[in-house]
Design a protein around this motif. Structure first.
Motif, mmCIF file in Angstrom:
data_model
loop_
_atom_site.group_PDB
_atom_site.id
_atom_site.type_symbol
_atom_site.label_atom_id
_atom_site.label_comp_id
_atom_site.label_asym_id
_atom_site.label_seq_id
_atom_site.Cartn_x
_atom_site.Cartn_y
_atom_site.Cartn_z
ATOM 1 N N GLY A 3 32.498 37.056 62.202
ATOM 2 C CA GLY A 3 33.019 36.027 63.085
ATOM 3 C C GLY A 3 34.319 35.420 62.608
ATOM 4 O O GLY A 3 35.035 35.988 61.785
ATOM 5 N N LEU A 4 34.596 34.244 63.131
ATOM 6 C CA LEU A 4 35.892 33.604 62.914
ATOM 7 C C LEU A 4 35.920 32.634 61.743
ATOM 8 O O LEU A 4 36.948 32.028 61.463
ATOM 9 N N ASP A 5 34.800 32.479 61.064
ATOM 10 C CA ASP A 5 34.719 31.587 59.914
ATOM 11 C C ASP A 5 35.721 32.032 58.841
ATOM 12 O O ASP A 5 35.743 33.192 58.461
ATOM 13 N N LEU B 120 29.153 30.159 58.187
ATOM 14 C CA LEU B 120 29.294 28.713 58.110
ATOM 15 C C LEU B 120 29.716 28.109 59.447
ATOM 16 O O LEU B 120 29.780 26.901 59.593
ATOM 17 N N SER B 121 29.999 28.960 60.425
ATOM 18 C CA SER B 121 30.634 28.526 61.671
ATOM 19 C C SER B 121 29.665 28.005 62.727
ATOM 20 O O SER B 121 30.103 27.484 63.745
ATOM 21 N N GLY B 122 28.370 28.198 62.528
ATOM 22 C CA GLY B 122 27.405 27.809 63.548
ATOM 23 C C GLY B 122 27.047 28.937 64.495
ATOM 24 O O GLY B 122 26.200 28.776 65.366
ATOM 25 N N ALA B 123 27.663 30.095 64.331
ATOM 26 C CA ALA B 123 27.404 31.236 65.207
ATOM 27 C C ALA B 123 26.363 32.188 64.613
ATOM 28 O O ALA B 123 26.276 33.343 64.998
ATOM 29 N N PHE C 266 23.914 37.224 63.459
ATOM 30 C CA PHE C 266 22.806 37.902 62.771
ATOM 31 C C PHE C 266 22.071 38.831 63.740
ATOM 32 O O PHE C 266 21.716 39.951 63.381
ATOM 33 N N LYS C 267 21.841 38.351 64.952
ATOM 34 C CA LYS C 267 21.124 39.160 65.948
ATOM 35 C C LYS C 267 21.889 40.440 66.260
ATOM 36 O O LYS C 267 21.302 41.520 66.327
ATOM 37 N N PRO D 163 20.547 25.650 60.012
ATOM 38 C CA PRO D 163 19.460 24.669 60.076
ATOM 39 C C PRO D 163 18.104 25.312 59.779
ATOM 40 O O PRO D 163 17.832 26.441 60.207
ATOM 41 N N ASP D 164 17.261 24.581 59.061
ATOM 42 C CA ASP D 164 15.920 25.084 58.750
ATOM 43 C C ASP D 164 15.172 25.497 60.009
ATOM 44 O O ASP D 164 14.403 26.458 59.992
#
Length: 134
Positions: free
Chosen positions: A13-15, A64-67, A72-73, A96-97
């Motif tokens: 991704g863009l991270d 780290l980007s939230g994506a 992962f999928k 997030p856990d």
């Protein structure tokens, strides 16, 4: 035959922050594993292609980007489509856990969250990634 664990460490991704990925890559390397770091801004397709081309035993993703759910999928889906679902996928980052069970359900073997030690990552990879017998 080389029986070392071979790991792709990737930043999908863009991270643009890769210090953690580099620290993990170095820890795995220092523990005797062969590590291929693919660099920043990799697509899931590039990561899977590298894992197959390098005959990797595992892919470690840092997000780290939230994506993380999407990235992962896509990696696990592409590995399955290409007959490489035996490659263990693990990862870490700002995850997030509450998302970890869903990531596990799509085939991510382990998520390391902030505060995980490099030794815990090395130990987990050694205990959970199989290599060919000599």
């Amino acid at each position: 035959m080389d029986t070392r664990i071979r790991v792709i460490v990737a930043k999908p991704g863009l991270d643009g922050h890769d210090r953690g990925a580099k620290v993990v890559a170095r820890a795995l390397r220092d523990a005797g594993m062969e590590v291929i770091y693919t660099g920043l801004h990799q697509t899931p397709e590039q990561i899977v292609a590298a894992a197959i081309a390098e005959d990797a035993h595992a892919v470690g993703l840092s997000v780290l980007s939230g994506a993380h759910m999407t990235l992962f999928k896509k990696v696990t889906e592409l590995l399955a489509e290409r007959g490489a679902s035996d490659i263990v996928v693990f990862g870490g980052g700002i995850i997030p856990d509450s998302d970890i069970p869903q990531l596990e359900s799509i085939g991510v073997a382990k998520i390391f969250t902030p505060g995980a030690t490099t030794q815990s990552i090395v130990d987990w990879v050694r205990g959970n990634v199989a290599t060919p017998a000599a």
